[in-house]
Design a protein around this motif. Structure first.
Motif, PDB file in Angstrom:
ATOM      1  N   THR A  30       0.849  -1.302   0.029  1.00 43.77           N
ATOM      2  CA  THR A  30      -0.077   0.036  -0.043  1.00 43.77           C
ATOM      3  C   THR A  30       0.807   1.248  -0.024  1.00 43.77           C
ATOM      4  OG1 THR A  30      -1.869  -1.217   1.113  1.00 43.77           O
ATOM      5  CG2 THR A  30      -1.789   1.313   1.335  1.00 43.77           C
ATOM      6  N   ILE A  31       1.826   1.480   0.903  1.00 41.01           N
ATOM      7  CA  ILE A  31       2.687   2.328   1.039  1.00 41.01           C
ATOM      8  C   ILE A  31       3.489   2.602  -0.146  1.00 41.01           C
ATOM      9  CG2 ILE A  31       4.334   3.458   2.326  1.00 41.01           C
ATOM     10  CD1 ILE A  31       1.720   3.374   3.792  1.00 41.01           C
ATOM     11  N   PHE A  32       3.983   1.511  -0.833  1.00 40.93           N
ATOM     12  CA  PHE A  32       4.641   1.592  -1.846  1.00 40.93           C
ATOM     13  C   PHE A  32       3.910   2.058  -3.089  1.00 40.93           C
ATOM     14  CE2 PHE A  32       6.206  -0.308  -6.065  1.00 40.93           C
ATOM     15  CZ  PHE A  32       7.449  -0.199  -6.102  1.00 40.93           C
ATOM     16  N   ASP A  33       2.638   1.804  -3.166  1.00 40.25           N
ATOM     17  CA  ASP A  33       1.626   2.220  -4.267  1.00 40.25           C
ATOM     18  C   ASP A  33       1.584   3.825  -4.100  1.00 40.25           C
ATOM     19  OD1 ASP A  33       0.562   1.550  -6.705  1.00 40.25           O
ATOM     20  OD2 ASP A  33      -1.459   1.861  -5.716  1.00 40.25           O
ATOM     21  N   PHE A  34       1.501   4.253  -2.964  1.00 38.89           N
ATOM     22  CA  PHE A  34       1.305   5.941  -2.836  1.00 38.89           C
ATOM     23  C   PHE A  34       2.432   6.635  -3.322  1.00 38.89           C
ATOM     24  CE2 PHE A  34      -1.223   5.129   1.396  1.00 38.89           C
ATOM     25  CZ  PHE A  34      -2.534   4.716   0.532  1.00 38.89           C
ATOM     26  N   GLY A  35       3.629   6.220  -3.244  1.00 38.06           N
ATOM     27  CA  GLY A  35       4.745   6.849  -3.794  1.00 38.06           C
ATOM     28  C   GLY A  35       4.829   8.143  -3.553  1.00 38.06           C
ATOM     29  N   GLU A  36       4.621   8.889  -2.500  1.00 37.08           N
ATOM     30  CA  GLU A  36       4.440  10.189  -2.000  1.00 37.08           C
ATOM     31  C   GLU A  36       5.967  10.776  -1.585  1.00 37.08           C
ATOM     32  OE1 GLU A  36       0.068  11.088  -0.591  1.00 37.08           O
ATOM     33  OE2 GLU A  36       1.297   9.734   0.808  1.00 37.08           O
ATOM     34  N   PRO A 100       7.929  -6.755 -12.738  1.00 38.11           N
ATOM     35  CA  PRO A 100       9.498  -7.262 -13.189  1.00 38.11           C
ATOM     36  C   PRO A 100       9.935  -6.854 -14.521  1.00 38.11           C
ATOM     37  CG  PRO A 100       7.857  -9.104 -13.682  1.00 38.11           C
ATOM     38  CD  PRO A 100       6.969  -8.068 -12.841  1.00 38.11           C
ATOM     39  N   ARG A 101       9.213  -5.760 -14.822  1.00 41.24           N
ATOM     40  CA  ARG A 101       9.448  -4.868 -16.273  1.00 41.24           C
ATOM     41  C   ARG A 101       9.331  -3.469 -15.903  1.00 41.24           C
ATOM     42  NH1 ARG A 101       4.794  -7.371 -16.721  1.00 41.24           N
ATOM     43  NH2 ARG A 101       5.942  -9.099 -17.497  1.00 41.24           N
ATOM     44  N   ARG A 102      10.069  -2.782 -16.736  1.00 38.52           N
ATOM     45  CA  ARG A 102       9.942  -1.265 -16.411  1.00 38.52           C
ATOM     46  C   ARG A 102       8.734  -0.782 -17.115  1.00 38.52           C
ATOM     47  NH1 ARG A 102      11.903   3.837 -19.100  1.00 38.52           N
ATOM     48  NH2 ARG A 102      12.154   5.313 -17.209  1.00 38.52           N
ATOM     49  N   GLU A 103       7.777  -0.139 -15.919  1.00 41.28           N
ATOM     50  CA  GLU A 103       6.514   0.383 -16.168  1.00 41.28           C
ATOM     51  C   GLU A 103       6.214   1.132 -15.023  1.00 41.28           C
ATOM     52  OE1 GLU A 103       3.348  -2.630 -16.895  1.00 41.28           O
ATOM     53  OE2 GLU A 103       4.170  -3.720 -15.284  1.00 41.28           O
ATOM     54  N   PRO A 104       5.476   2.323 -15.307  1.00 37.11           N
ATOM     55  CA  PRO A 104       5.089   3.053 -13.852  1.00 37.11           C
ATOM     56  C   PRO A 104       3.938   2.438 -13.313  1.00 37.11           C
ATOM     57  CG  PRO A 104       4.444   4.045 -16.226  1.00 37.11           C
ATOM     58  CD  PRO A 104       5.134   3.025 -16.411  1.00 37.11           C
ATOM     59  N   ARG A 105       3.563   3.080 -12.277  1.00 31.53           N
ATOM     60  CA  ARG A 105       2.186   2.663 -11.551  1.00 31.53           C
ATOM     61  C   ARG A 105       1.055   3.074 -12.473  1.00 31.53           C
ATOM     62  NH1 ARG A 105       5.086   5.156  -7.804  1.00 31.53           N
ATOM     63  NH2 ARG A 105       3.714   6.611  -7.072  1.00 31.53           N
ATOM     64  N   THR A 106       0.014   2.477 -12.323  1.00 31.68           N
ATOM     65  CA  THR A 106      -1.099   2.770 -13.199  1.00 31.68           C
ATOM     66  C   THR A 106      -1.612   4.002 -13.131  1.00 31.68           C
ATOM     67  OG1 THR A 106      -1.874   0.612 -12.635  1.00 31.68           O
ATOM     68  CG2 THR A 106      -3.513   2.096 -13.689  1.00 31.68           C
ATOM     69  N   GLY A 107      -1.765   4.775 -14.337  1.00 31.61           N
ATOM     70  CA  GLY A 107      -2.255   6.017 -14.322  1.00 31.61           C
ATOM     71  C   GLY A 107      -0.886   7.072 -14.317  1.00 31.61           C
ATOM     72  N   LEU A 108       0.071   6.705 -14.290  1.00 35.85           N
ATOM     73  CA  LEU A 108       1.214   7.655 -13.888  1.00 35.85           C
ATOM     74  C   LEU A 108       2.208   7.536 -15.097  1.00 35.85           C
ATOM     75  CD1 LEU A 108       1.459   7.410 -10.229  1.00 35.85           C
ATOM     76  CD2 LEU A 108       0.222   9.451 -11.214  1.00 35.85           C
ATOM     77  N   GLY A 109       3.164   8.411 -15.102  1.00 33.89           N
ATOM     78  CA  GLY A 109       4.385   8.445 -15.909  1.00 33.89           C
ATOM     79  C   GLY A 109       5.631   8.108 -15.156  1.00 33.89           C
ATOM     80  N   THR A 515      -7.021  16.315 -10.887  1.00 32.00           N
ATOM     81  CA  THR A 515      -7.450  17.153 -12.025  1.00 32.00           C
ATOM     82  C   THR A 515      -8.733  16.226 -12.292  1.00 32.00           C
ATOM     83  OG1 THR A 515      -6.427  15.569 -13.683  1.00 32.00           O
ATOM     84  CG2 THR A 515      -4.914  17.192 -12.503  1.00 32.00           C
ATOM     85  N   GLU A 516      -9.114  16.928 -13.367  1.00 32.68           N
ATOM     86  CA  GLU A 516     -10.385  16.240 -13.885  1.00 32.68           C
ATOM     87  C   GLU A 516     -10.106  14.978 -14.522  1.00 32.68           C
ATOM     88  OE1 GLU A 516     -12.475  18.749 -16.890  1.00 32.68           O
ATOM     89  OE2 GLU A 516     -12.842  20.541 -15.326  1.00 32.68           O
ATOM     90  N   ARG A 517      -8.767  14.566 -14.880  1.00 32.84           N
ATOM     91  CA  ARG A 517      -8.534  13.427 -15.564  1.00 32.84           C
ATOM     92  C   ARG A 517      -8.145  12.390 -14.433  1.00 32.84           C
ATOM     93  NH1 ARG A 517      -4.969  17.077 -17.434  1.00 32.84           N
ATOM     94  NH2 ARG A 517      -3.495  16.395 -15.902  1.00 32.84           N
ATOM     95  N   GLY A 518      -8.243  13.092 -12.979  1.00 28.81           N
ATOM     96  CA  GLY A 518      -8.203  12.080 -12.060  1.00 28.81           C
ATOM     97  C   GLY A 518      -6.871  12.538 -11.191  1.00 28.81           C
ATOM     98  N   ARG A 519      -6.250  11.617 -10.497  1.00 28.62           N
ATOM     99  CA  ARG A 519      -4.948  11.842  -9.902  1.00 28.62           C
ATOM    100  C   ARG A 519      -3.994  11.830 -10.771  1.00 28.62           C
ATOM    101  NH1 ARG A 519      -3.229  11.948  -4.497  1.00 28.62           N
ATOM    102  NH2 ARG A 519      -1.445  11.095  -3.689  1.00 28.62           N
ATOM    103  N   ASP A 520      -3.134  13.004 -10.641  1.00 25.02           N
ATOM    104  CA  ASP A 520      -2.031  13.019 -11.551  1.00 25.02           C
ATOM    105  C   ASP A 520      -0.663  13.465 -10.849  1.00 25.02           C
ATOM    106  OD1 ASP A 520      -0.375  12.571 -13.892  1.00 25.02           O
ATOM    107  OD2 ASP A 520      -1.784  14.008 -15.295  1.00 25.02           O
ATOM    108  N   TRP A 521       0.594  13.330 -11.474  1.00 29.28           N
ATOM    109  CA  TRP A 521       1.586  14.141 -11.133  1.00 29.28           C
ATOM    110  C   TRP A 521       1.818  15.335 -11.617  1.00 29.28           C
ATOM    111  CZ3 TRP A 521       4.738  13.278  -7.153  1.00 29.28           C
ATOM    112  CH2 TRP A 521       6.193  13.704  -7.252  1.00 29.28           C
ATOM    113  N   TRP A 522       2.484  16.350 -10.768  1.00 35.38           N
ATOM    114  CA  TRP A 522       2.516  17.755 -11.220  1.00 35.38           C
ATOM    115  C   TRP A 522       3.182  17.862 -12.860  1.00 35.38           C
ATOM    116  CZ3 TRP A 522       6.580  21.468  -9.005  1.00 35.38           C
ATOM    117  CH2 TRP A 522       7.959  20.699  -9.041  1.00 35.38           C
ATOM    118  N   ILE A 523       3.921  16.980 -13.127  1.00 26.27           N
ATOM    119  CA  ILE A 523       4.326  16.708 -14.625  1.00 26.27           C
ATOM    120  C   ILE A 523       3.312  16.123 -15.198  1.00 26.27           C
ATOM    121  CG2 ILE A 523       6.264  16.257 -16.261  1.00 26.27           C
ATOM    122  CD1 ILE A 523       8.415  16.663 -14.089  1.00 26.27           C
ATOM    123  N   PRO A 524       2.500  16.315 -15.846  1.00 25.56           N
ATOM    124  CA  PRO A 524       1.387  15.349 -16.562  1.00 25.56           C
ATOM    125  C   PRO A 524       1.944  14.180 -17.196  1.00 25.56           C
ATOM    126  CG  PRO A 524       1.020  17.827 -17.232  1.00 25.56           C
ATOM    127  CD  PRO A 524       2.275  17.611 -16.544  1.00 25.56           C
TER     128      PRO A 524
END
Length: 530
Positions: A30-36, A100-109, A515-524
């Motif tokens: 859970t905490i890993f997925d928050f990534g704050e 096990p592969r390079r990919e961001p958490r869902t919905g993020l860059g 955002t209207e897109r949902g939760r996002d990082w400050w760099i879209p």
């Protein structure tokens, strides 16, 4: 010397960790997925506060004036109080799924926050040790208390100097500090003499709020013309500060005694394209040094550079502290006690499911999967004195402290042990370096990170129970603390807190946004090429 057998209470604590291992795994994920990231760990802090209250702790939210910090306490009657803590901040630009592969958490860059050390496992390992200690105290009628602080912004050494200055570590019989291993030989061991060093971090702010005065000897206003001279402004000040400090770095300190200075540009611009100078720009510096004198010397150089840059660009400048932390203080009695606990608990063990994940990563990278994909040090213990001897090989004899972490501020308020438990690290083919995402992923995949979490929890609980039950061991740790500080807090050899600043929570720290897109990082995340 043989290690003593576990007491009934210590056995109860170890059993509690085993019984809750599934919960600890889920919590860590859970905490890993928050990534704050630093100063913006809202969900993570709220999760801890809620969980601790459910477990019977009294919790102060926003401790020390930091919205994402907390202080939890529980008592089983009069007796010694043992301290532990959680960290939970991640790092911008390291977003990685538990995959096990390079990919961001869902919905993020990839530029979003992600756990590197990982503090997700650090915090949950500490929480597991705390709850196991509490359960054993209740079951066996052990008197005393527990204090558990939530420590945001460790990556900028943020909260602990503030908590220390405000008294949150005072009154403890001992403090236990766990960290995932991050460098050899500090793997499955305890720090002995050479603790982490001092660190300062500050933000230099350049403000161009009177550009009309630039270049006008008679004080006349700048004509409203695109061809008129204009003040260079804050962007130029920042760039001059950045480049001059880079150029002068070698002249800041002698070429000995490992030290480093790094920088990050927080804000820049604040101007339109209408020939207006930028009104605001900020740059953060972090310095890691063995001594406070070295940190003060670098600060003096940076101050001069900031003043010169401001004068050349039509700006004024301000310096705002992010942290001022003290170097660490050894305590052999505490280190020996925790080392005994580590020998009883043993090194972490990774099963076939973890090996399968490791080989899957190797195949993903185009490598030949290895029968033994993990480094040998992960499953070995190394005695504190042996690790110390290896660490000292690369250090001048006069250098007393090395590397960086803000647990050091705790050392001046209670007898403290700093120990490391192995996190997963892959064996590399000759001449090959794994990309950074691999370590980040291994820190989030349950099969690979859970052994570290449960082992750390057991070491913490076994050590805490020993301190609570064994007055002789507790007194030895306190006597050494008083000896090294010249009498304890306020003694002749004691270094007082350096924090004379308010928590730097109002700056433009990277964070998640709604955002209207949902939760996002400050760099879209939808940015081209993200």
């Amino acid at each position: 010397m043989p290690t003593p057998p576990l007491s009934t209470a210590q056995c109860e604590a170890v059993s509690n960790v085993n019984a809750r291992s599934g919960e600890l795994s889920d919590w860590c994920a859970t905490i890993f997925d928050f990534g704050e990231t630093a100063w913006r760990e809202y969900r993570s802090a709220d999760w801890y506060v809620t969980r601790l209250r459910q477990e019977g702790f009294t919790v102060e939210e926003g401790s020390g004036g930091m919205p994402t910090a907390f202080c939890a306490e529980w008592s089983n009657g009069d007796g010694p109080i043992i301290g532990m803590y959680a960290e939970y901040d991640a790092i911008p630009g390291n977003c990685q799924a538990a995959s096990p592969r390079r990919e961001p958490r869902t919905g993020l860059g990839f530029q979003a926050g992600g756990h590197t050390d990982p503090h997700s496992g650090l915090g949950i390992g500490a929480l597991g040790g705390l709850l196991a200690t509490k359960a054993a105290m209740e079951e066996c009628g052990i008197k005393g208390g527990l204090r558990f602080t939530g420590e945001p912004a460790e990556k900028v050494r943020g909260s602990k100097p503030i908590h220390a200055a405000k008294g949150y570590y005072d009154g403890l019989a001992a403090m236990l500090s766990f960290h995932p291993f991050y460098m050899l030989p500090m793997c499955n061991t305890v720090r002995w003499d050479t603790h982490c060093g001092a660190a300062y971090a500050m933000i230099y702010r350049f403000i161009c709020d009177a550009p009309e005065n630039w270049g006008q000897a008679d004080g006349a206003p700048i004509p409203q013309s695109h061809s008129a001279v204009r003040a260079p402004g804050a962007n130029d000040a920042l760039m001059m500060m950045y480049q001059s400090s880079k150029a002068l770095r070698e002249a800041m300190l002698p070429h000995q005694g490992g030290w480093s200075v790094s920088e990050a540009i927080l804000t820049a611009g604040q101007a339109t394209a209408d020939n207006q100078p930028a009104g605001l720009a900020e740059i953060q510096y972090m310095m890691r040094t063995p001594t406070l004198a070295m940190a003060d010397q670098i600060t003096a150089v940076l101050d001069r550079n900031a003043q010169a840059a401001a004068m050349m660009s039509g700006c004024r400048w301000e310096r705002h502290w992010v942290c001022k932390s003290r170097p660490g203080l050894a305590n052999h009695a505490m280190a020996s006690l925790v080392w005994e606990a580590m020998q009883i608990v043993g090194a972490p063990y990774w099963d076939d499911s973890a090996g399968a994940v490791a080989r899957q990563i190797q195949a993903e990278l185009g490598l030949e999967p290895m029968a033994e994909p993990f480094i040998d040090e992960m499953t070995r213990l190394i005695a504190p004195e042996d690790a110390e001897a290896i660490l000292r090989r690369d250090l001048p004899p006069s250098q007393l402290n090395s590397t960086s972490d803000d647990y050091t501020d705790m050392c001046w308020h209670a007898p403290t042990a700093r120990f490391y438990i192995a996190r997963p690290a892959l064996r590399a083919p000759e001449g090959y370096t794994y990309p950074n995402w691999v370590m980040n992923a291994l820190g989030g995949i349950p099969a690979t990170i859970d052994p570290m979490v449960t082992t750390a929890a057991k070491v913490l609980a076994v050590s805490a129970i020993r301190l609570l039950e064994d007055k002789t061991a507790r007194d030895a740790a306190m006597d050494e603390f008083k000896s090294r500080t010249g009498g304890g807090i306020g003694g002749t050899g004691w270094v007082p807190p350096l924090c004379e600043y308010e928590p730097p929570i109002h700056f433009r720290w990277p964070e998640y946004v709604e955002t209207e897109r949902g939760r996002d990082w400050w760099i879209p995340s939808a940015m081209s090429g993200a």
